[in-house]
Design a protein around this motif. Structure first.
Motif, short mmCIF file in Angstrom:
data_model
loop_
_atom_site.label_atom_id
_atom_site.label_comp_id
_atom_site.label_asym_id
_atom_site.label_seq_id
_atom_site.Cartn_x
_atom_site.Cartn_y
_atom_site.Cartn_z
N TRP A 43 0.77 -1.20 -0.01
CA TRP A 43 -0.13 -0.07 -0.06
C TRP A 43 0.74 1.19 0.07
O TRP A 43 0.45 2.26 -0.54
N PHE A 46 1.68 1.42 -3.45
CA PHE A 46 0.66 2.01 -4.24
C PHE A 46 0.25 3.23 -4.09
O PHE A 46 0.05 4.31 -5.20
N THR B 43 -8.60 3.34 -10.01
CA THR B 43 -7.20 3.91 -10.18
C THR B 43 -6.88 4.57 -11.60
O THR B 43 -6.35 5.58 -11.67
N ILE B 190 0.46 -5.52 -7.34
CA ILE B 190 0.75 -4.33 -8.09
C ILE B 190 1.91 -4.56 -9.14
O ILE B 190 2.95 -5.02 -8.63
#
Lengths: 260, 261
Positions: A43, A46, B43, B190
């Motif tokens: 996170w 991110f 996003t 990610i």
């Protein structure tokens, strides 16, 4: 009062049991703190790149993740058998608890402690501190929110695991439901549309384990506190009702077991 | 080789005996893929861009599907080996006419392969529904080869963790940390393309990116050079870690004491 004394005695015995192997206990506890810290880096990366998700920033994420970790830790530490209740039911191991003059569900759930739960619980406070929002008041709100989130999480697990009374072995379903609950609890609530939010407050009450307690920790609001209490009471009541209904269907081979 | 193929086949048949159980476990991938779709859809919309660092919402989702397939399908081998060490059943396996590590490799690969197929099909159906068709099937064969490499590399690391049970009481902490390092440096949640350049360089130099990022990125953008580079990195790591594993195994056996039975 007697039930509380009984619970305290159980927890003391559990703690002594997990601390018998000190090195293993410490490795599990510190390992879990490290595990959560590394996971949270996702996170950090991110939000370094994308700044926020519909207004949800890294500060919110620290608190949400912290609450979910502490609530999860509290349940695994104090009511470790919540994760195995389905197995206990299908293997007929409820016999042992039924034969003793103590509340069956409470006794079964509190009969096991997972050492790593202490690491999860402690990590939540570290996460709150890292968010930069730690004050004596927010720490108190965090503690209360964690307790209520833990009640919702434990109740949800009892509900799902109690399906074993009707379905027999339901491991896959339990795994999916548990993972969904944890996953949805640690993602920003702003991702979801209204339909999804209804699901996250009812069918899979992840919002009551992550976003809502986090919002209460960040800023005190009577309405949020009321929602958290109501959610915890309703889910706990429902879980106890479903378990009791299942218990009436319970049958086993009357195997003699010794709990060690 | 024949005996290891037989182990592979027996494990495969054992798992195939319960297809509903396999399917049930594969459903686990659905919440993950759905939440990834929500996250990346929002996003990309917030960034106001169709494509970020060469990836669109659709290609990001297909990337994540393959990465999740690899991660969710790998067996918890570390625990299997550590249990065998702790409960003493390793003594039973060591008397058999096969190599202990190759036995576990054959059995683990078989289980992984089945889980992988089911996870990919179940998760792929949802991703197809959410973002449209998968990348060009012509690139799937090289991807399958690198996925095999990824699982072999994972075997080397997991077996090393499992063997650590010879010297420590509990391997859980190592397992957790390995899994989370794979999450971060492998680009499981990610894609590495979204990382800052300095972190990308570190991640690409570690074995974790060869397990997850390499095959998943190749899946969404197949090319001969990407295939050769991913496979080259995998073979290099497999070679290096196999040597460490063989050494650790021989040292571990020196610790082993078997008392009758």
């Amino acid at each position: 009062m007697n039930t509380l004394k009984f619970l305290l005695a159980l927890w003391k015995a559990n703690l002594q049991s997990v601390m018998e192997y000190r090195a293993s206990f410490l490795t599990q506890m510190l390992g879990m703190i490290l595990n959560n810290s590394i996971y949270f880096l996702v996170w950090v990366i991110f939000f370094e790149r994308f700044d926020n998700v519909n207004g949800w920033g890294i500060g919110d994420m620290y608190v949400t993740f912290g609450i979910a970790a502490s609530a999860f830790g509290l349940v695994s530490l104090l009511f470790g058998n919540t994760f195995n209740l389905g197995d206990i039911i299908t293997r007929g191991r409820l016999d042992y608890y039924l034969s003793l003059p103590k509340p069956v569900l409470l006794h079964a759930l509190a009969s096991r402690s997972t050492a790593s739960g202490l690491g999860d619980f402690a990590y939540g406070y570290l996460s709150l501190a890292a968010s930069g929002l730690m004050t004596p008041q927010s720490a108190l709100r965090f503690t209360l929110a964690t307790l209520l989130a833990a009640v919702v999480f434990a109740s949800f697990l009892i509900l799902v695991q109690s399906l074993a009374f009707w379905m027999g072995s339901s491991n896959s379903l339990v795994n999916i439901a548990t993972n969904a609950m944890i996953t949805f609890a640690i993602y920003p609530i702003t991702l979801f549309d209204n339909t999804a939010k209804v699901i996250l407050f009812t069918l899979i009450p992840a919002a009551l384990m992550g976003a809502l307690p986090a919002s209460f920790t960040i800023s005190f609001q009577w309405q949020t506190l009321g929602q958290l209490f109501l959610g915890a009471v309703l889910f706990l009541g429902l879980a106890i009702l479903v378990f009791q209904a299942g218990l009436r269907r319970y049958e086993s081979g009357s195997g003699i077991q010794v709990e060690v | 080789m024949q005996k290891y193929f037989a182990i592979f086949k027996v494990t495969l048949l054992n798992n195939l005996a319960y297809p509903a159980e396999l399917l049930g476990r594969s459903l686990m991938i659905l919440p993950f893929m759905w939440i990834f779709h929500q996250l990346w859809r929002v996003t990309f919309a917030a960034a106001g861009q169709e494509s970020i660092n060469g990836l669109t919402v659709a290609s990001t989702l297909w990337y994540l599907l393959l990465a999740e397939t690899i991660e969710l399908s790998r067996p918890r081998l570390g625990y299997a080996i550590s249990d065998a060490v702790k409960d003493g059943s390793i003594a039973y396996l060591l008397t058999k006419p096969y190599d202990f590590l190759l036995y576990h490799y054959s059995s683990a690969l078989s289980e992984t392969l089945l889980k992988g197929i089911f996870n990919f099909l179940v998760g792929g159906a949802l991703v197809w529904f959410l973002v449209g068709a998968p990348p060009n099937p012509l690139g799937w064969l090289p991807v399958a080869i690198t996925v095999l490499g990824a699982w072999t590399l994972n075997f080397c690391i997991s077996a090393l963790i499992g063997l650590s049970a010879f010297v420590v009481e509990d391997i859980s902490a190592f397992q957790w940390v390995y899994q989370k390092l794979a999450f971060i440096f492998g680009g499981l949640l990610i894609p590495l393309d979204f990382y800052p350049a300095w972190l990308q360089n570190i991640a690409r130099a570690l074995p974790f990116s060869s397990i997850l990022y390499g095959p998943a990125r190749l899946f969404v953008e197949p090319s001969l050079s990407a295939f050769l580079s991913t496979l080259g990195m995998q073979l290099g790591w497999i070679f290096a870690l196999s040597l460490v594993l063989a050494f650790a195994y021989r040292r571990s056996l020196a610790y082993l004491t078997i008392n009758g039975g």
